[in-house]
Design an enzyme around this catalytic site. Sequence first.
Site, short mmCIF file in Angstrom:
data_model
loop_
_atom_site.label_atom_id
_atom_site.label_comp_id
_atom_site.label_asym_id
_atom_site.label_seq_id
_atom_site.Cartn_x
_atom_site.Cartn_y
_atom_site.Cartn_z
CD GLU A 72 5.23 1.21 -4.54
OE1 GLU A 72 4.04 0.88 -4.32
OE2 GLU A 72 5.53 2.09 -5.35
CD GLU A 86 7.04 0.23 -9.37
OE1 GLU A 86 5.95 0.85 -9.42
OE2 GLU A 86 7.21 -0.78 -8.67
#
Length: 646
Positions: free
Chosen positions: A142, A312
Amino acid sequence: MKLGVCYYPEHWPEETWKPDAKRMKDIGIHWVRVAEFAWSRLEPQDGKLNFDWLDRSVDTLGEAGLSVVMCTPTATPPKWLIDKYDDVLQVDVQGRPRKFGSRRHYCYNSASYREETRRITSVMAERYGKHEAVAAWQTDNEYGCHDTVRCYCPNCEREFRVWLEQKYGAIAALNEAWWNVFWSMEYNDFSQIDLPNLTTTEANPSHSLDFYRFASDSVISYNQLQCKLIREKSSYPVSHNVMLYFGDFDHFKFAKDLDIITWDNYPLGMLEQSPLPAEVKAHFLRTGHPDLISLIHDLYYGLKDQPFWVMEQQPGQVNWAPSNPIPAKGAVRLWSHQAFGHGADVVSYFRWRAANGAQELMHAGLNKHDGTPDRATTEARQVANELRMLGKKQTEVALLFDYENLWATELQKHAQGWSYWGLMFSYYHALRSLGLDVAIVHPRSDLSPYKLAVAPALHLVDEALAKHLESYVNQGGQLVIGPRSGFKTLSNVVQELAPGPLQNLMGLTVSHVDALRPGISDTILKGDETLSYSTWADLLRPTTAEVLASYTNPAYEGAAAVCQQAHGKGRCLTIGMWTEPEVLKVFLKPVLQSLTIAIQDLPEGVRLASREGRSYIYNFNPHEVKLELQDIKTTLNAFDLKFKDQ
Ligand code: GAL
């Protein structure tokens, strides 16, 4: 189509690894992502590598028949590394160095950190590049999370000056492009230019926009470094997990370096953080809003025009939203199939077992803190049994999204309620509630596959873009253009007469813009129908366009609100004001009908999606729904879905 899970073997005793792997396999999981935060265990001290435990864990997963996504651990440089250098930590917009003690504390432009990245990435690529249990890579984790794209440290200042010199060549060109004559902001040399923070009032928006571009390029070049090193040793595909409603770097540019785009889907956290009205949030409390979620699926499919992964997937409660409700029973299954319906090839749950300590101890996993199955396990198992191979997404309608337009309009909002994401959402919501599949693509991409292209705010425009869109329309495309379009050049200064190079295409000029305070609304007239708008109004003055609706406020002196212009085989519709999905539909429906695109008015919370191989009907409502559409007659339970296989 496959399921996956994010796994942290370093958090748990080694004797649990084998039974964990067996249970993963038994649930129907195929992919296991590991190691993205494991640097301090892989290299506890400078140069003292310890990969034995990761080798054993990867072997254990492989022996159970699972495939590993190996991550580089660069999102969390360990303490010894931070202490070794004085140029690794990021500096925030207030000029404060970020401290060690969480994650993402490094600067993308630190030469020392790039060197350390080179070293650890090469070691990993060498060790796992051909490992038979490994089958894909993830770089870092991320990029930009916790507001870390834009760093204001001396490395970034130095590199920004180099970047500017490469872009402009001569300082006079930069002064002119930025309109630096204003407030005596002219420079004599690139070495004088600071980063655009800590100025007395806002910095020059042209300066800021270039800094945003530079910061975005810094993330991209940092990622390129990792991709290159991995590919020197491995032919496994390389991915990165991007975030929801996050636009601080240009994901279209970024995606070019990756084989697979993945993203992290947390529907309830997303809803809680969103500015949706309280009653909408209450209604979708335990599923999230379907369009809020699928807008991001469609955007990330569009980055490479190919299936993406959810790396995720929320499996239960998260820990990071202002409030963190438990998902509805069935929500994990619904979210998983929603992702597949919108073009995912893999859905991977975060995380296998809830963490017993540290920042995320309130976050759920497929398993509870004690390692016993939580209820998402049952839903994941059901999803695994329901999977089948699917092909491409099927769409006739495109929404045009551009990160630079996001940055430029947000830098000068002008109306407090302005939000580029918010306007995108209005259009997307309108189209989705008509039962349409929507592609989200870059304005400069090939639009010929789409009958309709919708550009909610095409703010920064040059001749090349105008020509590209004109040729789309001439060849029969239908373009819809929203407010603030054609207002600025790529340097973030105004076009002398808006909409600049889009004048011919839109058949009008914009005489003024109005920016309204939240809570204020006004009206337009379409025939004898009165419709409302808020936040923003472009006052349209048609040159050749036909007027479809006009503003009623006398201050606007008869300005048009909605206009249409024919070109070649196609048409361009301009909707000058910010308005709600219900009003947008009044203008979009006749356009869709004229293009023979089939529409179905869907009830709130019910959505359709289709891919080659399977169509889906989703019910995100907390109550049963009886559907009586033209081709669909069915009853859906609360939080349930139906498939139609071809
Ligand atoms: C993601 C992140 C994960 C974890 C998760 C919690 O943003 O990649 O490491 O923090 O959120 O929801």
